[in-house]
Design a protein around this motif. Structure first.
Motif, PDB file in Angstrom:
ATOM      1  N   ALA A  24      42.390  42.266  47.308  1.00 41.11           N
ATOM      2  CA  ALA A  24      40.975  42.630  47.477  1.00 41.11           C
ATOM      3  C   ALA A  24      40.839  44.027  48.063  1.00 41.11           C
ATOM      4  O   ALA A  24      41.490  44.364  49.057  1.00 41.11           O
ATOM      5  N   ASP A  68      38.087  42.553  43.557  1.00 45.00           N
ATOM      6  CA  ASP A  68      37.101  42.138  44.567  1.00 45.00           C
ATOM      7  C   ASP A  68      37.556  40.889  45.318  1.00 45.00           C
ATOM      8  O   ASP A  68      36.899  40.462  46.259  1.00 45.00           O
ATOM      9  N   ARG A  69      38.653  40.314  44.906  1.00 45.06           N
ATOM     10  CA  ARG A  69      39.200  39.227  45.728  1.00 45.06           C
ATOM     11  C   ARG A  69      40.724  39.198  45.582  1.00 45.06           C
ATOM     12  O   ARG A  69      41.277  39.730  44.608  1.00 45.06           O
ATOM     13  N   ARG A  77      46.476  35.505  48.659  1.00 46.85           N
ATOM     14  CA  ARG A  77      45.760  34.800  49.726  1.00 46.85           C
ATOM     15  C   ARG A  77      46.723  33.913  50.518  1.00 46.85           C
ATOM     16  O   ARG A  77      46.706  33.864  51.739  1.00 46.85           O
TER      17      ARG A  77
END
Lengths: 421, 421
Positions: B56, B73-74, B80
């Motif tokens: 991101a 955008d992520r 993650r």
């Protein structure tokens, strides 16, 4: 199973199959000479073999003009296994041209009739196998199933059709259509017969690249029907939303009611990535491309096959790489969705086809294989079982799909449903 | 693992990476601000992320001109997961254009140098990840591997490269090349680091159709190196017969000797259906067709990518359906052969590549991925480990391939071999 009265069956075929056309070749001498004594449960039981599977000394035509005179010089391994178990091969059964279609109305070979109603198709592509079992000529018949070609004739003829997990039954000696999706399966008068036959048919074959040994302890036969209590049975949402004949929907609802009353939990499940139409079309394109790659000489020779069959293969051959890749993505998504759905339930329940048998000459519905294709794409075991129609007409058919190698659970529930109806 | 001294690493990258070019973006502020405190074994450990994986706020270019300004955008789910485990992302690493090639000499983005020898390629396509680990800028770096793109840079840079079993690590948020063959993997300074990172990376993701939950009890890390005694280690006959640099053959023989001396059984095994050249070509054609289907706008726009990359995709797009089908048959045969070979032994042992790193500007050998492609085609875990060359030159690399989900056994044997050398 009870050994068959082979002379009586041959006499019935001779007398009655002229009007049906379920056998393209009857091996009278071979059948009468068969003298197995294995003491196994299928010893002396009669069986028909679809005409795309090699039986030594008989023709393997696959319903394709160019193959009309091809004689097999050895048994396919699956046929060899059946023979070794004492099964008696009565002959080769009718099929749709090249196994690519589901009416078994095959120019130059014959139009096979549904024994349940004159003028109606038995379905296909294993239509002769379905008709032969429905007519009582054989209790068992081998079929092949690429998008539903065992289960559709089972449905239209009111018999059992079992497509096993990918890799369980060798395809060596079987005229290929699509190695990615082809399976050898069994049509049978009873679930027990189908399960017994599959246990004989299953076996590793290094000649078939996709063949794998069955897991240790694998079985298809069950000691008794399933007890549905506590079973979590998924109803694919896409199927529930699909158009189908009213009698078919009623049959599905009746089956659900029986199961619910017996303590099963019926749950709608999403099968992410399974779009009935898109998945069927993707499967068909891949089949056409694979068949074209395997049978290049059929495509451009006007004498080799019908224009329709040749056009289908040409379509697959000429589709560009990006289109084939997109079809592969579709199939991968549907496969993944099926596995994911079966993470959330024990088995999937749906009709085998959206309609019952129809008359020869009627254009075949495009959605015939919409409910059956998923089990091919995902490589999962699936069984079709007859369900008497509430309107008293031709039978409906219910399909159960299980996780890989759960043939025993699939057969057990099918057995329970057959008895419950 | 010891938490990294992030400011010191950033200072080293600032001082030294100008000559190497392993990072295309350094997220200095993000790295310094990272304040994880998970108390997990990777808390505070620095990692680089290949530039085809979404982080991101950073660009995801995949080395493709048309993607030069795309900002994610992520985080990709795999990123993650790394963040959640406390890993500190230093930036995005260099790669071969579109992950389709193995030199990491990417027009418009830069030519990444092998830290072990000036002017030499680090391999690819995850060349920046290999170089960053070899240079000591990060102990870990994410790569992707479609035919060997994690293991080849690991080999050329003398580090560990681990490609997991298909489906174990999500590819969501990763620029796809070939969904059929793409895997996310890890380059690392140690086997322990690779195993720890993979345990963090692995996890089911319904957004990635091929993702599957890891089997219960699955691990990559081992408490101690393998004990080779009694292990049955297969040497693929096709690899033994293939041309390779003399130093590579010596390295393989040395590894065999160490293993034999420790009680392992080394056996040549056939991998039926694996023809090194034909399998590589079939894989490449499928990759080109899949990439063309996924990135249609790149093919015809001269500004979008290099002529070579666009020509490769156009080649796949325009190949006809029969050719793609034949490529699929080839891949299915090789996959089946690998599974069959692993029915007969516990692990496969071979070099990672037929040669060591070569100079930038030299035409890339066509057979670079001949030994690595099998694990992608078959979906099996594979690890590359460095093996100091007997001639004192650039390091060689040994590859171990295991059965599906046996990352723990693969890592344990790799760990043993690293120590044995």
């Amino acid at each position: 199973m009870t050994p068959s009265d082979i002379p009586a069956l041959l006499a019935r075929i001779a007398a009655e199959d002229g009007a049906i056309g379920s056998f393209w070749q009857v091996d009278r001498d071979g059948a009468l000479a068969a003298r197995a004594a294995t003491a196994g449960p299928l010893d002396g039981v009669a069986i028909g073999i679809k005409d795309n599977v090699d039986v030594a000394g008989l023709r393997t035509t696959a319903g394709i003009a160019a193959f009309r005179h091809r004689v097999a010089d050895r048994d396919a391994p699956v046929v060899r296994r059946l023979r070794d178990a004492g099964l008696v091969i009565l002959g080769k059964t009718a099929m749709h041209e090249g196994a690519l279609g589901a009416t078994t109305d095959t120019p130059g070979f014959g139009r096979c009739m549904n024994p349940l109603r004159a003028g109606y198709t038995p379905g296909g592509s294993s239509g002769g196998s379905g008709a032969a079992v429905a007519a009582g000529f054989v209790p068992l018949a081998i079929g092949t199933d690429t998008m539903g070609s065992v289960r559709l004739p089972a449905a239209y003829c009111g018999v059992i059709g079992l497509k096993p997990t990918s890799g369980l039954v060798s395809r060596t000696g079987v005229v290929p259509l699509s190695p990615r999706l082809d399976h050898v399966g069994i049509l049978a008068a009873t679930v027990e017969g189908a399960a017994l036959a599959l246990e004989v048919m299953a076996g590793d074959d290094p000649e078939d690249p996709d063949s794998r040994p069955a897991p240790p302890g694998w079985r298809a036969l069950t000691a008794q029907p399933a007890n549905p209590r506590g079973l979590r049975i998924g109803l694919p949402e896409a199927v529930l939303a699909a158009p189908m004949e009213p009698a078919i929907r009623t049959a599905l609802e009746e089956a659900q009611t029986r199961l619910r009353d017996a303590g099963a939990l019926l749950v709608p499940v999403a099968v992410p990535g399974w779009d009935l139409t898109a998945t069927r079309r993707a499967g068909l394109l891949l089949i056409e491309a694979e068949a074209a790659a395997l049978h290049p000489t059929l495509v451009d020779d006007p004498e080799a096959a019908t224009p329709g069959f040749r056009a289908a293969l040409a379509y697959g051959r000429d589709a560009n790489g990006a289109r084939i890749a997109k079809a592969l993505f579709r199939l991968a998504e549907a496969r993944a969705g099926a596995l994911r759905a079966l993470d959330q339930c024990d088995l999937l329940l749906m009709p085998t086809a959206p309609q019952r048998a129809f008359t020869h000459g009627t254009p075949a519905p495009v959605d015939q294989a919409d409910f059956t294709a998923l089990a091919n794409v995902a490589g999962l075991p699936a069984i079709a079982l007859p369900w008497a129609a509430a309107d008293g007409g031709l039978p409906c058919s219910i399909q159960i799909v299980g996780r890989a190698h759960t043939e025993q659970a699939v057969c057990a529930l099918a057995d329970w449903l057959v008895r419950a109806r």
